[in-house]
Design a protein around this motif. Structure first.
Motif, PDB file in Angstrom:
ATOM      1  N   GLY A   1       0.841  -1.191   0.000  1.00 22.63           N
ATOM      2  CA  GLY A   1       0.000   0.000   0.000  1.00 22.63           C
ATOM      3  C   GLY A   1       0.870   1.233   0.000  1.00 22.63           C
ATOM      4  N   PRO A   2       0.343   2.369  -0.431  1.00 25.49           N
ATOM      5  CA  PRO A   2       1.124   3.614  -0.408  1.00 25.49           C
ATOM      6  C   PRO A   2       1.370   4.074   1.023  1.00 25.49           C
ATOM      7  N   ASN A   3       2.222   5.072   1.174  1.00 20.50           N
ATOM      8  CA  ASN A   3       2.460   5.644   2.497  1.00 20.50           C
ATOM      9  C   ASN A   3       1.137   6.124   3.097  1.00 20.50           C
ATOM     10  N   GLY A   4       0.948   5.833   4.386  1.00 21.65           N
ATOM     11  CA  GLY A   4      -0.268   6.257   5.054  1.00 21.65           C
ATOM     12  C   GLY A   4      -1.462   5.356   4.835  1.00 21.65           C
ATOM     13  N   ALA A   5      -1.242   4.187   4.219  1.00 14.49           N
ATOM     14  CA  ALA A   5      -2.361   3.292   3.916  1.00 14.49           C
ATOM     15  C   ALA A   5      -2.830   2.497   5.129  1.00 14.49           C
ATOM     16  N   GLY A   6      -2.028   2.483   6.200  1.00 12.56           N
ATOM     17  CA  GLY A   6      -2.397   1.733   7.394  1.00 12.56           C
ATOM     18  C   GLY A   6      -1.636   0.442   7.577  1.00 12.56           C
ATOM     19  N   LYS A   7      -0.612   0.213   6.775  1.00 13.62           N
ATOM     20  CA  LYS A   7       0.135  -1.049   6.842  1.00 13.62           C
ATOM     21  C   LYS A   7       0.832  -1.226   8.185  1.00 13.62           C
ATOM     22  N   SER A   8       1.628  -0.245   8.578  1.00 11.86           N
ATOM     23  CA  SER A   8       2.395  -0.372   9.818  1.00 11.86           C
ATOM     24  C   SER A   8       1.473  -0.458  11.033  1.00 11.86           C
ATOM     25  N   THR A   9       0.386   0.317  11.011  1.00  9.98           N
ATOM     26  CA  THR A   9      -0.570   0.262  12.120  1.00  9.98           C
ATOM     27  C   THR A   9      -1.178  -1.128  12.218  1.00  9.98           C
ATOM     28  N   THR A  10      -1.511  -1.734  11.080  1.00 11.13           N
ATOM     29  CA  THR A  10      -2.081  -3.083  11.080  1.00 11.13           C
ATOM     30  C   THR A  10      -1.097  -4.094  11.646  1.00 11.13           C
ATOM     31  N   LEU A  11       0.151  -4.026  11.197  1.00  8.12           N
ATOM     32  CA  LEU A  11       1.147  -4.974  11.687  1.00  8.12           C
ATOM     33  C   LEU A  11       1.356  -4.817  13.192  1.00  8.12           C
TER      34      LEU A  11
END
Length: 234
Positions: free
Chosen positions: A35-45
């Motif tokens: 996903g692009p920056n700010g898509a929520g990837k790191s928060t999900t992990l």
């Protein structure tokens, strides 16, 4: 076999919804979480790993929350950034401390340092390590518990082409052992050579989840990614 099941996972920071009812299943093999920056990837992990409390929804590893696992580091290995090792400590000392804190036998230290190709640099102070070497050190720590699940955020960051090829071989070898591996990355060309499945998120929600071949087809991963996250191809 250990799966990761995410159901309606949501995280709000005040008026901002970072992750919006995200649902996905991570199964044995390598899944690219894109996903692009700010898509929520790191928060999900971080929610999967119990580092952030969800506003609602669940993230289960082998049917249990991370906080409820009997031996978390033996179940999940995680690398969310390059190893934050004390610059005055050697690579071996850093991994030895991580093993002691996790209750993992010291005999694993040399094994994982060898697995990530740091044996020759193990007794050098980490302050002199390159970014790629710090990435390898983070991978060594993630592998300490010989976990069936690996969660890796930008593991190829700082690696040169030879290092990327090495990482690809390592991940494919671990997947062939039946492990569940999720990698978040912006290096789409490398992802396309490594993963079995892809989950693409945009604005906190899943835009696609399925086999890489189903997504990319003849157009390629980058084209499909741009269509799902921008509505156009640049």
């Amino acid at each position: 076999m250990t799966d990761v099941s995410v159901r309606d996972l949501t995280k709000r920071f005040g008026s901002v919804t970072a992750v919006d009812r995200l649902t996905m299943d991570l199964t044995p093999g390598v899944t690219g979480f894109l996903g692009p920056n700010g898509a929520g990837k790191s928060t999900t992990l971080r929610m999967i790993l119990g580092l952030i409390r969800p506003s609602s929804g669940t993230a289960l590893i082998g049917g249990r929350r991370y906080a409820d696992l009997d031996h978390p580091r033996r179940t999940v290995g995680a690398m969310l950034e390059a190893a934050g090792a004390h610059p005055g400590r050697t690579g071996r000392q850093h991994v030895r401390i991580a093993a002691r804190l996790a209750g993992i036998p010291a005999g694993r230290v040399d094994a994982v340092l060898d697995e990530v190709g740091l044996t020759d640099a193990a007794d050098r102070r980490t302050g002199g390590y390159s970014l790629g070497m710090r990435q390898r050190l983070g991978l060594a720590a993630a592998l300490l518990g010989d976990p069936p699940v690996l969660v890796l955020d930008e593991p190829a960051n700082g690696l040169d082409p030879a290092g990327m090829a090495w990482l690809r071989g390592l991940l494919r070898g671990l997947a062939d052992q039946g492990r569940t591996i999720v990698i978040s990355s912006h290096v789409l060309a490398e992802i396309a050579q490594t993963v079995d499945r892809v989950v693409i998120v945009h604005e906190g929600a899943v835009r696609f989840a399925g086999e890489l071949t189903e997504l990319a087809g003849s157009a390629g991963l980058e084209t499909a990614f741009l269509r799902l996250t921008t509505g156009s191809v640049r």
